[in-house]
Write an enzyme that holds these catalytic residues in place. Sequence first.
Site, PDB file in Angstrom:
ATOM      1  N   GLY A  74       0.689  -1.339   0.043  1.00  0.00           N
ATOM      2  CA  GLY A  74      -0.118   0.008   0.091  1.00  0.00           C
ATOM      3  C   GLY A  74       0.828   1.229   0.044  1.00  0.00           C
ATOM      4  O   GLY A  74       2.039   1.155  -0.098  1.00  0.00           O
ATOM      5  N   LYS A  76       2.273   5.007  -1.197  1.00  0.00           N
ATOM      6  CA  LYS A  76       2.684   5.632  -2.692  1.00  0.00           C
ATOM      7  C   LYS A  76       4.429   5.587  -2.647  1.00  0.00           C
ATOM      8  O   LYS A  76       4.922   4.616  -1.993  1.00  0.00           O
ATOM      9  CB  LYS A  76       2.312   6.970  -2.652  1.00  0.00           C
ATOM     10  CG  LYS A  76       0.939   7.309  -2.709  1.00  0.00           C
ATOM     11  CD  LYS A  76       0.478   8.682  -2.973  1.00  0.00           C
ATOM     12  CE  LYS A  76      -1.116   8.909  -3.366  1.00  0.00           C
ATOM     13  NZ  LYS A  76      -1.428  10.101  -4.086  1.00  0.00           N
ATOM     14  N   ILE A  77       4.950   6.438  -3.381  1.00  0.00           N
ATOM     15  CA  ILE A  77       6.186   6.358  -3.722  1.00  0.00           C
ATOM     16  C   ILE A  77       6.955   6.896  -2.398  1.00  0.00           C
ATOM     17  O   ILE A  77       6.951   7.852  -1.696  1.00  0.00           O
ATOM     18  CB  ILE A  77       6.740   7.385  -5.062  1.00  0.00           C
ATOM     19  CG1 ILE A  77       8.040   6.975  -5.568  1.00  0.00           C
ATOM     20  CG2 ILE A  77       6.383   8.754  -4.896  1.00  0.00           C
ATOM     21  CD1 ILE A  77       8.397   7.510  -6.585  1.00  0.00           C
ATOM     22  N   TRP A  79      11.529   6.531  -0.850  1.00  0.00           N
ATOM     23  CA  TRP A  79      13.057   6.253  -1.332  1.00  0.00           C
ATOM     24  C   TRP A  79      13.632   5.147  -0.313  1.00  0.00           C
ATOM     25  O   TRP A  79      13.232   5.382   0.984  1.00  0.00           O
ATOM     26  CB  TRP A  79      14.120   7.319  -1.424  1.00  0.00           C
ATOM     27  CG  TRP A  79      15.410   7.065  -1.546  1.00  0.00           C
ATOM     28  CD1 TRP A  79      16.116   6.754  -2.710  1.00  0.00           C
ATOM     29  CD2 TRP A  79      16.162   7.146  -0.555  1.00  0.00           C
ATOM     30  NE1 TRP A  79      17.195   6.768  -2.339  1.00  0.00           N
ATOM     31  CE2 TRP A  79      17.621   6.737  -0.910  1.00  0.00           C
ATOM     32  CE3 TRP A  79      16.169   7.339   1.169  1.00  0.00           C
ATOM     33  CZ2 TRP A  79      18.711   6.747  -0.123  1.00  0.00           C
ATOM     34  CZ3 TRP A  79      17.277   7.275   1.721  1.00  0.00           C
ATOM     35  CH2 TRP A  79      18.580   7.206   0.954  1.00  0.00           C
ATOM     36  N   HIS A  80      14.295   4.274  -0.516  1.00  0.00           N
ATOM     37  CA  HIS A  80      15.304   3.489   0.377  1.00  0.00           C
ATOM     38  C   HIS A  80      16.786   3.539  -0.121  1.00  0.00           C
ATOM     39  O   HIS A  80      17.106   3.747  -1.090  1.00  0.00           O
ATOM     40  CB  HIS A  80      14.651   1.962   0.097  1.00  0.00           C
ATOM     41  CG  HIS A  80      13.502   1.781   0.697  1.00  0.00           C
ATOM     42  ND1 HIS A  80      12.800   2.510   1.740  1.00  0.00           N
ATOM     43  CD2 HIS A  80      12.322   0.992   0.010  1.00  0.00           C
ATOM     44  CE1 HIS A  80      11.548   1.934   2.019  1.00  0.00           C
ATOM     45  NE2 HIS A  80      11.329   1.070   0.909  1.00  0.00           N
ATOM     46  N   CYS A 220       5.820   9.916  -0.407  1.00  0.00           N
ATOM     47  CA  CYS A 220       4.388   9.372   0.043  1.00  0.00           C
ATOM     48  C   CYS A 220       3.266  10.228  -0.426  1.00  0.00           C
ATOM     49  O   CYS A 220       2.158   9.945   0.011  1.00  0.00           O
ATOM     50  CB  CYS A 220       4.211   9.411   1.628  1.00  0.00           C
ATOM     51  SG  CYS A 220       5.825   8.422   2.535  1.00  0.00           S
TER      52      CYS A 220
END
Length: 270
Positions: A74, A76-77, A79-80, A220
């Site tokens: 679930g 949105k976008i 970064w990791h 997000c």
Amino acid sequence: MTELRFVHLGFGPESVEYTEAWEEQRRVHAARFADEIDDTCLMVEHEPVYTAGRRTDPSERPLDGTPVIDVDRGGKITWHGPGQLVGYPIMKLPRPVDVVAHVRRLEEALIRTAADFGLETTRVEGRSGVWVLGDPVEQRPQIGGLSLDFSVPAPDPRTGDDEFDARLHGPEYAPSNAGQRREDRKLAAIGIRVAKGVTMHGFSLNVNPDSTWFDRIIPCGIRDAGVTSLSYELGREVTIAEVLPVVERHLKDVLEQAELKPREIEPAAG
């Protein structure tokens, strides 16, 4: 609930490429569904990557065409990458599954973790994750210079324009500069999936990352707030090695002691 065990996939020089960890999640998920293993939390630091949940809008992706991995969680976008601690709790929950309750438990463990380091964090209604609250709007510095009328704060275009893109307006609106603007900023993000009653994906806690990675996206999908890290908020370098055992202790406390209940289903009207 079974005892929660932790598996370290790799940190620092041994950080793990995202799709490799995703495949390991699938393997562990299948084993947990079959009751071959106990509840398991994979802990990892990733190589730099953008991942997009199912609700990500095309306008929230990098403008320069930077690759993004679409995932089945679930949210949105986001970064990791280096300096960020990521946890994937793979747990069997009673059906019908209460997803919101699971998210709240993860938030609670991370709120307790931040508190142990001397940082007060909280939840924000309607926005998952763990947040550092900013100053009241009227006390924040003016964005882009001083207003001529000091009694009336200059309007923030992000709150009145759903299509406003901070990436086209310089560093003043960059998510990584939210602390300088003294506005709400996210310390930890949460995005999960539940399949066959077993959870996947999980949380990411910003420990000491280069937060400018978030400036290429709309993190997000939130345009009027930003991101932060433990190191930034505490004004000192905090390491993954410091934070890892604290997070694990609070995850065990919160998740193992939780009184798991199936989601209550409202009877049909009529």
